[in-house]
Design a protein around this motif. Structure first.
Motif, PDB file in Angstrom:
ATOM      1  N   GLU A 127      52.256  25.144  26.566  1.00 43.04           N
ATOM      2  CA  GLU A 127      53.587  25.513  26.597  1.00 43.04           C
ATOM      3  C   GLU A 127      54.594  24.916  25.552  1.00 43.04           C
ATOM      4  OE1 GLU A 127      54.497  28.295  28.254  1.00 43.04           O
ATOM      5  OE2 GLU A 127      52.876  28.761  29.566  1.00 43.04           O
ATOM      6  N   GLN A 182      63.955  30.966  22.576  1.00 41.89           N
ATOM      7  CA  GLN A 182      62.488  31.365  22.851  1.00 41.89           C
ATOM      8  C   GLN A 182      61.657  29.811  23.270  1.00 41.89           C
ATOM      9  OE1 GLN A 182      61.535  34.434  23.945  1.00 41.89           O
ATOM     10  NE2 GLN A 182      59.478  33.326  24.692  1.00 41.89           N
ATOM     11  N   GLU A 220      60.126  28.108  26.415  1.00 43.28           N
ATOM     12  CA  GLU A 220      58.844  27.714  26.551  1.00 43.28           C
ATOM     13  C   GLU A 220      58.850  26.061  27.070  1.00 43.28           C
ATOM     14  OE1 GLU A 220      56.321  29.426  26.390  1.00 43.28           O
ATOM     15  OE2 GLU A 220      57.332  31.043  25.338  1.00 43.28           O
ATOM     16  N   HIS A 276      58.946  26.073  30.531  1.00 41.59           N
ATOM     17  CA  HIS A 276      57.938  26.504  31.185  1.00 41.59           C
ATOM     18  C   HIS A 276      56.706  25.296  31.257  1.00 41.59           C
ATOM     19  CE1 HIS A 276      58.012  31.075  29.691  1.00 41.59           C
ATOM     20  NE2 HIS A 276      58.810  30.838  30.639  1.00 41.59           N
ATOM     21  N   GLU A 331      51.907  35.803  22.955  1.00 37.30           N
ATOM     22  CA  GLU A 331      52.280  35.899  24.224  1.00 37.30           C
ATOM     23  C   GLU A 331      51.214  36.410  25.026  1.00 37.30           C
ATOM     24  OE1 GLU A 331      54.651  34.492  26.089  1.00 37.30           O
ATOM     25  OE2 GLU A 331      55.723  33.708  24.344  1.00 37.30           O
ATOM     26  N   VAL A 365      48.768  33.665  25.522  1.00 33.01           N
ATOM     27  CA  VAL A 365      49.434  33.061  26.919  1.00 33.01           C
ATOM     28  C   VAL A 365      48.919  33.657  28.163  1.00 33.01           C
ATOM     29  CG1 VAL A 365      51.487  31.962  28.119  1.00 33.01           C
ATOM     30  CG2 VAL A 365      51.379  31.828  25.540  1.00 33.01           C
ATOM     31  N   GLN A 371      55.170  36.515  32.395  1.00 33.18           N
ATOM     32  CA  GLN A 371      54.212  37.030  31.105  1.00 33.18           C
ATOM     33  C   GLN A 371      54.651  38.344  31.062  1.00 33.18           C
ATOM     34  OE1 GLN A 371      54.228  33.937  29.524  1.00 33.18           O
ATOM     35  NE2 GLN A 371      53.013  35.318  28.303  1.00 33.18           N
ATOM     36  N   GLU A 395      57.932  38.534  29.205  1.00 31.22           N
ATOM     37  CA  GLU A 395      57.711  37.934  27.903  1.00 31.22           C
ATOM     38  C   GLU A 395      57.113  38.965  26.841  1.00 31.22           C
ATOM     39  OE1 GLU A 395      59.506  35.191  27.568  1.00 31.22           O
ATOM     40  OE2 GLU A 395      57.911  33.666  27.150  1.00 31.22           O
TER      41      GLU A 395
END
Ligand code: FEO
Length: 160
Positions: free
Chosen positions: A16, A45, A49, A52, A93, A96, A126, A129
């Motif tokens: 992250e 953004q 992160e 996160h 993404e 991720v 997610q 995202e």
């Protein structure tokens, strides 16, 4: 001794942070080309992160595991054009999402209800995202790198 799951969560904590670093690089790329609004979007953004990362970090401390920091690879600096930059972000993404789903599978395997709960938040996050980036790419594909369209959209994304 960290379990396989906790080790993997610690890796995601680092990933992250790495994600934030990548988005800062994307911000630099677009800002250098005069797109302050796109840059604003990517800086925001990056902040998300790091939030996160904080969530994973706090989770680790809450279950009495000390987080371990890893080396962060140098991010890519050139992305082709604006549309390609956002496409690269969407691909990131998706990576991720894949990792979060693998973590969730591992939490089920180890029957770790605490981890499942925190990971559920990330599973939902997610979906959003990826949807955000898909929406932006759709707009950019219509704009087709025309400066007039790009400047208008730059103003819009600067409002994020
Ligand atoms: Fe932390 Fe954009 O996923």
């Amino acid at each position: 001794m960290m379990s396989k799951l906790i080790k993997a969560i610690n890796e995601q904590y680092n990933f992250e942070i790495e994600s934030g670093y990548i988005y800062i690089s994307m911000a630099h790329y677009v800002k250098d080309k005069g797109m302050d609004g796109f840059a604003h979007f990517f800086y925001k953004q990056a902040e998300e992160e790091f939030e996160h990362a904080e969530k994973f970090r706090e989770f680790l401390f809450d279950i009495d595991e000390k987080p371990v920091l890893a080396e962060i690879p140098k991010p890519q600096e050139e992305f082709g054009n604006f549309t390609e930059t956002f496409k690269t972000a969407l691909e990131h993404e998706k990576e991720v999402t894949k990792r979060i789903h693998e973590l969730y599978d591992l939490a089920i395997e180890e029957n770790d209800h605490r981890a499942k709960s925190v990971l559920q938040w990330f599973v939902d996050e997610q979906v959003e995202e990826e949807d955000t980036f898909r929406g932006i790419i759709e707009r950019l594909e219509r704009i087709n790198e025309s400066w007039a369209g790009l400047y208008i959209y730059d103003g819009e994304l600067g409002q994020r």
